[in-house]
Design a protein around this motif. Structure first.
Motif, PDB file in Angstrom:
ATOM      1  N   ARG A 190     125.683  47.249  98.026  1.00 43.62           N
ATOM      2  CA  ARG A 190     126.053  48.472  98.742  1.00 43.62           C
ATOM      3  C   ARG A 190     126.778  48.073 100.031  1.00 43.62           C
ATOM      4  NH1 ARG A 190     124.586  53.477  97.891  1.00 43.62           N
ATOM      5  NH2 ARG A 190     122.915  52.829  96.476  1.00 43.62           N
ATOM      6  N   VAL A 191     128.015  48.520 100.160  1.00 46.97           N
ATOM      7  CA  VAL A 191     128.795  48.210 101.360  1.00 46.97           C
ATOM      8  C   VAL A 191     128.713  49.395 102.314  1.00 46.97           C
ATOM      9  CG1 VAL A 191     130.320  46.633 100.151  1.00 46.97           C
ATOM     10  CG2 VAL A 191     130.942  49.028 100.314  1.00 46.97           C
ATOM     11  N   SER A 192     128.814  49.091 103.595  1.00 47.04           N
ATOM     12  CA  SER A 192     128.570  50.116 104.612  1.00 47.04           C
ATOM     13  C   SER A 192     129.708  51.114 104.754  1.00 47.04           C
ATOM     14  CB  SER A 192     128.303  49.443 105.967  1.00 47.04           C
ATOM     15  OG  SER A 192     129.402  48.616 106.332  1.00 47.04           O
ATOM     16  N   ASP A 193     130.936  50.706 104.388  1.00 48.92           N
ATOM     17  CA  ASP A 193     132.092  51.586 104.578  1.00 48.92           C
ATOM     18  C   ASP A 193     132.572  52.133 103.229  1.00 48.92           C
ATOM     19  OD1 ASP A 193     134.333  52.911 105.362  1.00 48.92           O
ATOM     20  OD2 ASP A 193     135.493  51.129 105.900  1.00 48.92           O
ATOM     21  N   PRO A 222     131.190  37.326 115.166  1.00 47.43           N
ATOM     22  CA  PRO A 222     131.886  37.601 113.896  1.00 47.43           C
ATOM     23  C   PRO A 222     130.900  37.706 112.734  1.00 47.43           C
ATOM     24  CG  PRO A 222     132.155  35.293 114.531  1.00 47.43           C
ATOM     25  CD  PRO A 222     131.501  35.981 115.695  1.00 47.43           C
ATOM     26  N   ALA A 223     131.221  38.569 111.794  1.00 45.33           N
ATOM     27  CA  ALA A 223     130.420  38.660 110.567  1.00 45.33           C
ATOM     28  C   ALA A 223     130.628  37.378 109.761  1.00 45.33           C
ATOM     29  CB  ALA A 223     130.850  39.876 109.755  1.00 45.33           C
ATOM     30  N   ARG A 224     129.599  36.993 109.024  1.00 45.65           N
ATOM     31  CA  ARG A 224     129.708  35.754 108.246  1.00 45.65           C
ATOM     32  C   ARG A 224     130.080  36.065 106.799  1.00 45.65           C
ATOM     33  NH1 ARG A 224     124.868  34.330 105.427  1.00 45.65           N
ATOM     34  NH2 ARG A 224     123.230  35.904 105.693  1.00 45.65           N
ATOM     35  N   SER A 225     130.896  35.190 106.230  1.00 42.50           N
ATOM     36  CA  SER A 225     131.331  35.360 104.845  1.00 42.50           C
ATOM     37  C   SER A 225     130.261  34.803 103.907  1.00 42.50           C
ATOM     38  CB  SER A 225     132.653  34.622 104.621  1.00 42.50           C
ATOM     39  OG  SER A 225     133.033  34.678 103.265  1.00 42.50           O
ATOM     40  N   ILE A 226     129.854  35.611 102.930  1.00 40.09           N
ATOM     41  CA  ILE A 226     128.818  35.148 102.009  1.00 40.09           C
ATOM     42  C   ILE A 226     129.300  35.071 100.565  1.00 40.09           C
ATOM     43  CG2 ILE A 226     126.895  35.916 103.430  1.00 40.09           C
ATOM     44  CD1 ILE A 226     126.716  38.401 101.713  1.00 40.09           C
ATOM     45  N   ALA A 227     130.463  35.627 100.267  1.00 39.81           N
ATOM     46  CA  ALA A 227     131.031  35.517  98.921  1.00 39.81           C
ATOM     47  C   ALA A 227     132.532  35.733  99.024  1.00 39.81           C
ATOM     48  CB  ALA A 227     130.409  36.541  97.976  1.00 39.81           C
ATOM     49  N   GLU A 228     133.311  34.836  98.451  1.00 40.40           N
ATOM     50  CA  GLU A 228     134.765  34.923  98.548  1.00 40.40           C
ATOM     51  C   GLU A 228     135.384  35.009  97.161  1.00 40.40           C
ATOM     52  OE1 GLU A 228     136.293  31.706 100.819  1.00 40.40           O
ATOM     53  OE2 GLU A 228     135.345  32.340 102.700  1.00 40.40           O
ATOM     54  N   GLY A 229     136.366  35.883  97.026  1.00 45.58           N
ATOM     55  CA  GLY A 229     137.117  35.993  95.779  1.00 45.58           C
ATOM     56  C   GLY A 229     136.306  36.454  94.591  1.00 45.58           C
ATOM     57  N   VAL A 230     135.290  37.286  94.830  1.00 48.60           N
ATOM     58  CA  VAL A 230     134.495  37.787  93.703  1.00 48.60           C
ATOM     59  C   VAL A 230     135.175  39.026  93.110  1.00 48.60           C
ATOM     60  CG1 VAL A 230     132.274  36.838  94.403  1.00 48.60           C
ATOM     61  CG2 VAL A 230     133.035  39.003  95.363  1.00 48.60           C
ATOM     62  N   THR A 231     135.064  39.173  91.809  1.00 48.04           N
ATOM     63  CA  THR A 231     135.757  40.247  91.098  1.00 48.04           C
ATOM     64  C   THR A 231     134.915  41.510  91.035  1.00 48.04           C
ATOM     65  OG1 THR A 231     136.897  38.613  89.725  1.00 48.04           O
ATOM     66  CG2 THR A 231     136.887  40.881  88.928  1.00 48.04           C
ATOM     67  N   VAL A 232     135.573  42.639  91.263  1.00 47.08           N
ATOM     68  CA  VAL A 232     134.907  43.939  91.131  1.00 47.08           C
ATOM     69  C   VAL A 232     134.813  44.290  89.652  1.00 47.08           C
ATOM     70  CG1 VAL A 232     135.037  46.401  91.657  1.00 47.08           C
ATOM     71  CG2 VAL A 232     135.765  44.716  93.361  1.00 47.08           C
ATOM     72  N   LEU A 233     133.587  44.503  89.174  1.00 46.93           N
ATOM     73  CA  LEU A 233     133.373  44.887  87.782  1.00 46.93           C
ATOM     74  C   LEU A 233     133.349  46.399  87.603  1.00 46.93           C
ATOM     75  CD1 LEU A 233     130.579  42.395  86.638  1.00 46.93           C
ATOM     76  CD2 LEU A 233     133.016  42.322  86.084  1.00 46.93           C
ATOM     77  N   ALA A 234     132.710  47.091  88.519  1.00 51.10           N
ATOM     78  CA  ALA A 234     132.528  48.526  88.349  1.00 51.10           C
ATOM     79  C   ALA A 234     132.354  49.197  89.698  1.00 51.10           C
ATOM     80  CB  ALA A 234     131.312  48.811  87.463  1.00 51.10           C
ATOM     81  N   LEU A 235     132.661  50.493  89.709  1.00 50.53           N
ATOM     82  CA  LEU A 235     132.496  51.327  90.897  1.00 50.53           C
ATOM     83  C   LEU A 235     131.700  52.563  90.484  1.00 50.53           C
ATOM     84  CD1 LEU A 235     136.182  50.997  92.064  1.00 50.53           C
ATOM     85  CD2 LEU A 235     134.222  49.948  93.202  1.00 50.53           C
ATOM     86  N   PRO A 236     130.395  52.417  90.300  1.00 48.71           N
ATOM     87  CA  PRO A 236     129.584  53.549  89.838  1.00 48.71           C
ATOM     88  C   PRO A 236     129.626  54.710  90.825  1.00 48.71           C
ATOM     89  CG  PRO A 236     128.363  51.476  89.685  1.00 48.71           C
ATOM     90  CD  PRO A 236     129.594  51.198  90.489  1.00 48.71           C
ATOM     91  N   ALA A 237     129.600  55.912  90.265  1.00 45.39           N
ATOM     92  CA  ALA A 237     129.531  57.101  91.127  1.00 45.39           C
ATOM     93  C   ALA A 237     128.205  57.092  91.873  1.00 45.39           C
ATOM     94  CB  ALA A 237     129.661  58.361  90.281  1.00 45.39           C
ATOM     95  N   ASP A 238     128.255  57.406  93.163  1.00 50.31           N
ATOM     96  CA  ASP A 238     127.051  57.334  93.998  1.00 50.31           C
ATOM     97  C   ASP A 238     127.101  58.456  95.027  1.00 50.31           C
ATOM     98  OD1 ASP A 238     124.702  56.391  95.226  1.00 50.31           O
ATOM     99  OD2 ASP A 238     125.860  55.195  96.642  1.00 50.31           O
ATOM    100  N   GLU A 239     126.095  59.305  95.012  1.00 41.37           N
ATOM    101  CA  GLU A 239     126.051  60.436  95.943  1.00 41.37           C
ATOM    102  C   GLU A 239     124.893  60.311  96.927  1.00 41.37           C
ATOM    103  OE1 GLU A 239     125.886  63.921  93.565  1.00 41.37           O
ATOM    104  OE2 GLU A 239     127.881  63.645  92.687  1.00 41.37           O
ATOM    105  N   GLY A 270     124.987  58.914  99.817  1.00 44.26           N
ATOM    106  CA  GLY A 270     125.439  59.003 101.201  1.00 44.26           C
ATOM    107  C   GLY A 270     125.168  57.752 102.005  1.00 44.26           C
ATOM    108  N   ARG A 271     124.701  56.702 101.337  1.00 44.23           N
ATOM    109  CA  ARG A 271     124.392  55.445 102.047  1.00 44.23           C
ATOM    110  C   ARG A 271     125.435  54.396 101.663  1.00 44.23           C
ATOM    111  NH1 ARG A 271     120.400  52.969 100.324  1.00 44.23           N
ATOM    112  NH2 ARG A 271     120.008  54.097  98.383  1.00 44.23           N
ATOM    113  N   GLY A 272     126.631  54.494 102.243  1.00 48.55           N
ATOM    114  CA  GLY A 272     127.671  53.537 101.931  1.00 48.55           C
ATOM    115  C   GLY A 272     128.224  53.762 100.537  1.00 48.55           C
ATOM    116  N   ALA A 273     128.663  52.683  99.896  1.00 51.03           N
ATOM    117  CA  ALA A 273     129.241  52.772  98.554  1.00 51.03           C
ATOM    118  C   ALA A 273     128.686  51.652  97.694  1.00 51.03           C
ATOM    119  CB  ALA A 273     130.763  52.683  98.630  1.00 51.03           C
ATOM    120  N   LEU A 274     128.408  51.972  96.445  1.00 52.68           N
ATOM    121  CA  LEU A 274     127.864  50.990  95.513  1.00 52.68           C
ATOM    122  C   LEU A 274     128.998  50.394  94.689  1.00 52.68           C
ATOM    123  CD1 LEU A 274     125.180  49.794  94.421  1.00 52.68           C
ATOM    124  CD2 LEU A 274     125.236  51.597  92.675  1.00 52.68           C
TER     125      LEU A 274
END
Length: 203
Positions: free
Chosen positions: A119-122, A149-166, A168-172
């Protein structure tokens, strides 16, 4: 008189041959103009779908001309109710194996890759994504004030899915991660917040 008889027989044979050839030409033309009634029936989206959990009413059978159905297309009788759609679909778009969350969605990735929901904040940044995009994931404390600065924890990872999420707590979003990245992502989001940046796809 014999010559006249021979010429008459030859002319008659020619007329018969011409008639036969004309009949064959007409038959071939009729076959060529006959509509191709053969088809393949596939499952397609009954309406515009935002992603998320599917219901039985979300899929309808549609007949397509042979050769036009995509690889991995789902046929009538394939259960889709309760399965998770990887991303938005337009009405009439055929369902394929890689559009649904499951083992097939990871088939194109390295062995050991796991589907990792985060879950991302924005949510606005997540709306810019599509399945197949590559992202970098950054972690920061829950009370982050931007002083460090924020720390990088995963680079170049592929997005598999963008499930619908209501919620209201960021985006899944669901990412294709290594087991090590999945553990790091789970640890980071349990005590902080995650953000993403777009990354170039690896070649």
């Amino acid at each position: 008189m014999g010559r006249l008889l021979s010429r008459g027989l030859l002319g008659r044979r020619r007329r018969i041959l011409a008639a036969v050839l004309a009949a064959l030409a007409m038959a071939c033309a009729a076959i060529g103009l006959r509509p191709d009634t053969s088809s393949v029936t596939v499952l397609t989206a009954a309406r515009d779908l935002p992603g998320g959990v599917l219901t039985a009413a979300d899929a309808v059978p549609v007949a397509l001309r042979p050769g036009t159905a995509p690889d991995g297309v789902l046929r009538p009788g394939t259960p889709v109710a309760g399965r998770m759609l990887a991303g938005p679909m337009r009405r009439g778009e055929p369902f394929t194996d890689v559009r649904l969350l499951g083992p097939d969605l990871l088939a194109a990735h390295r062995p050991g890759t796991v589907a990792t929901p985060v879950r991302v904040s924005d949510p606005d940044s997540a709306r810019l994504l599509s399945p197949g995009d590559a992202v970098n994931v950054l972690a920061s404390p829950a009370d982050w004030d931007g002083s460090e600065p924020a720390r990088s924890i995963a680079e170049g990872v592929t997005v598999l899915a963008l499930p619908a999420d209501e919620s209201g707590r960021g985006a899944l979003i669901v990412l294709a991660a290594t087991p090590e990245q999945a553990a790091e992502l789970a640890s980071a989001q349990s005590g902080g917040r995650l953000s993403i940046t777009m990354a170039a796809l690896r070649r």
